[in-house]
Design a protein around this motif. Structure first.
Motif, short mmCIF file in Angstrom:
data_model
loop_
_atom_site.label_atom_id
_atom_site.label_comp_id
_atom_site.label_asym_id
_atom_site.label_seq_id
_atom_site.Cartn_x
_atom_site.Cartn_y
_atom_site.Cartn_z
N ILE A 102 0.94 -1.14 0.09
CA ILE A 102 -0.04 0.05 -0.02
C ILE A 102 1.11 1.23 -0.05
N ALA A 103 0.70 2.12 -1.19
CA ALA A 103 1.43 3.41 -1.06
C ALA A 103 0.60 4.41 -1.27
N LEU A 104 1.18 5.68 -0.99
CA LEU A 104 0.49 7.08 -1.11
C LEU A 104 1.47 8.03 -2.07
N LEU A 105 1.02 8.32 -3.23
CA LEU A 105 1.92 9.28 -3.80
C LEU A 105 1.34 10.66 -3.81
N GLN A 106 2.33 11.76 -3.59
CA GLN A 106 1.85 13.13 -3.68
C GLN A 106 2.53 13.63 -4.90
N ASP A 107 1.80 13.94 -5.87
CA ASP A 107 2.39 14.58 -7.20
C ASP A 107 3.35 13.59 -7.72
N GLY A 108 3.11 12.48 -7.93
CA GLY A 108 3.97 11.39 -8.44
C GLY A 108 4.99 10.81 -7.65
N TRP A 109 5.27 11.37 -6.26
CA TRP A 109 6.37 11.00 -5.31
C TRP A 109 5.72 10.10 -4.08
N PRO A 110 6.45 8.86 -3.75
CA PRO A 110 5.81 8.20 -2.78
C PRO A 110 6.37 8.88 -1.50
N VAL A 111 5.21 8.85 -0.63
CA VAL A 111 5.39 9.66 0.64
C VAL A 111 5.02 8.77 1.72
N MET A 112 4.41 7.55 1.69
CA MET A 112 4.00 6.58 2.67
C MET A 112 3.68 5.43 1.91
N GLY A 113 4.30 4.27 2.81
CA GLY A 113 4.13 2.83 2.35
C GLY A 113 4.11 1.95 3.31
N VAL A 114 3.43 0.58 3.11
CA VAL A 114 3.26 -0.35 3.84
C VAL A 114 3.68 -1.55 3.11
N ILE A 115 4.26 -2.50 3.79
CA ILE A 115 4.41 -4.07 3.52
C ILE A 115 3.67 -4.95 4.59
N ASP A 116 2.76 -5.65 4.32
CA ASP A 116 1.97 -6.46 5.35
C ASP A 116 2.12 -7.86 4.86
N GLN A 117 2.55 -8.75 5.66
CA GLN A 117 2.58 -10.20 5.48
C GLN A 117 1.58 -10.71 6.52
N PRO A 118 0.39 -10.95 5.95
CA PRO A 118 -0.70 -11.38 6.75
C PRO A 118 -0.53 -12.67 7.49
N ILE A 119 0.11 -13.59 7.09
CA ILE A 119 0.19 -14.79 7.60
C ILE A 119 1.04 -14.99 8.80
N ALA A 120 2.44 -14.35 8.66
CA ALA A 120 3.19 -13.95 9.90
C ALA A 120 2.94 -12.97 10.67
N GLY A 121 1.72 -12.05 10.45
CA GLY A 121 1.60 -11.09 11.06
C GLY A 121 2.76 -9.83 11.22
N GLU A 122 3.25 -9.71 9.93
CA GLU A 122 4.40 -8.97 9.95
C GLU A 122 4.06 -7.70 9.23
#
Length: 260
Positions: A102-122
């Motif tokens: 999951i990422a959020l771009l502002q004017d084409g630049w990444p400003v926030m990101g999430v990596i979620d591994q749901p099985i391991a809970g990471e």
């Protein structure tokens, strides 16, 4: 840039995606091949649908770029970039090393990101100007004093062209030669937490790398294309989706030289 509401929303998006993925993991699911011959499962599509519904309800003016369902509000200055299962092949094989991006771009630049591994809970979360967290605690890359000490990872040799594969092997030959194959986005989380030194890939799309940028940078590392340029919304088109992530930014010149 204060992104408290957006980070909170991203957490709920990851939760919603995980709730659709976990019941299907190592279970019964339908799949098919997309136009580019890559596989897609019902878990991919259900997870993206769940996330899109939440964004459209809570931030209706924002755009969405998703791997499975395309673009919504294309002209918006803020764009949510979604990859419901980065590593679909790992999901299909029952290997819990895929992730929701999951990422959020502002004017084409990444400003926030999430990596979620749901099985391991990471879960790794990064945002511009803030330190990356892993399950709520600070994450930090490890120092690498020389290239010959580095452990390197990549999703697989099949994703490189012949020239790119040659560049990768030239780099790998100058590292510790401990090479980790497979892992997709999970490798970048491991790098952010100090378990890997280099991740090198090609052929990535925006939804593959946008979330990784704030996570790697917020943990003390750096991420760029194979020319050393920062990644933005156009990088996939301008560089062929080449990505190099380093836990130790001081090794960039060594890496670029090794790749020729």
């Amino acid at each position: 840039m204060a992104l408290e509401k957006e980070i909170a929303l991203a957490g709920r998006l990851a939760d919603a995606a995980g709730q659709t993925i976990k019941p299907l993991f190592r279970g019964d699911w339908a799949s098919e091949r997309k136009d580019d011959a890559s596989p897609v499962t019902e878990a991919d599509r259900a997870a993206e649908s769940a996330m899109r519904a939440i964004i459209e309800a809570e931030f209706p003016g924002d755009g969405i770029i998703g791997e499975e369902y395309g673009t919504h509000n294309e002209g918006a200055g803020r764009q949510w970039v979604l990859d419901p299962i980065d590593g679909t092949i790992s999901f299909m094989a029952g290997r819990p090393i895929f992730g929701t991006l999951i990422a959020l771009l502002q004017d084409g630049w990444p400003v926030m990101g999430v990596i979620d591994q749901p099985i391991a809970g990471e879960r790794w979360i990064g945002s511009i100007g803030e330190g990356t967290t892993f399950n709520g605690k600070p994450a930090s890359t490890r120092r690498c004093r020389q290239l010959s000490d580095a452990t390197i990872a990549s999703s697989g040799p099949q994703y490189f062209t012949d020239d790119q594969g040659g560049a990768f092997m030239s780099l790998a030959a100058q590292t510790s030669q401990i090479v980790v194959w497979g892992g997709d986005c999970y490798n970048y989380g491991l790098l952010a937490s100090g378990h890997l030194d280099i991740v090198c890939e090609a052929g990535l799309k925006l939804y593959d790398y946008a979330a990784l940028v704030p996570i790697v940078e917020g943990s003390g590392g750096m991420i760029a294309d194979w020319q050393g340029n920062p990644l933005d919304a156009e990088s996939a088109n301008s560089t062929g989706g080449t990505v190099i992530a380093l836990g130790e930014p001081a090794r960039l010149e060594d890496v670029l030289e090794a790749m020729g």
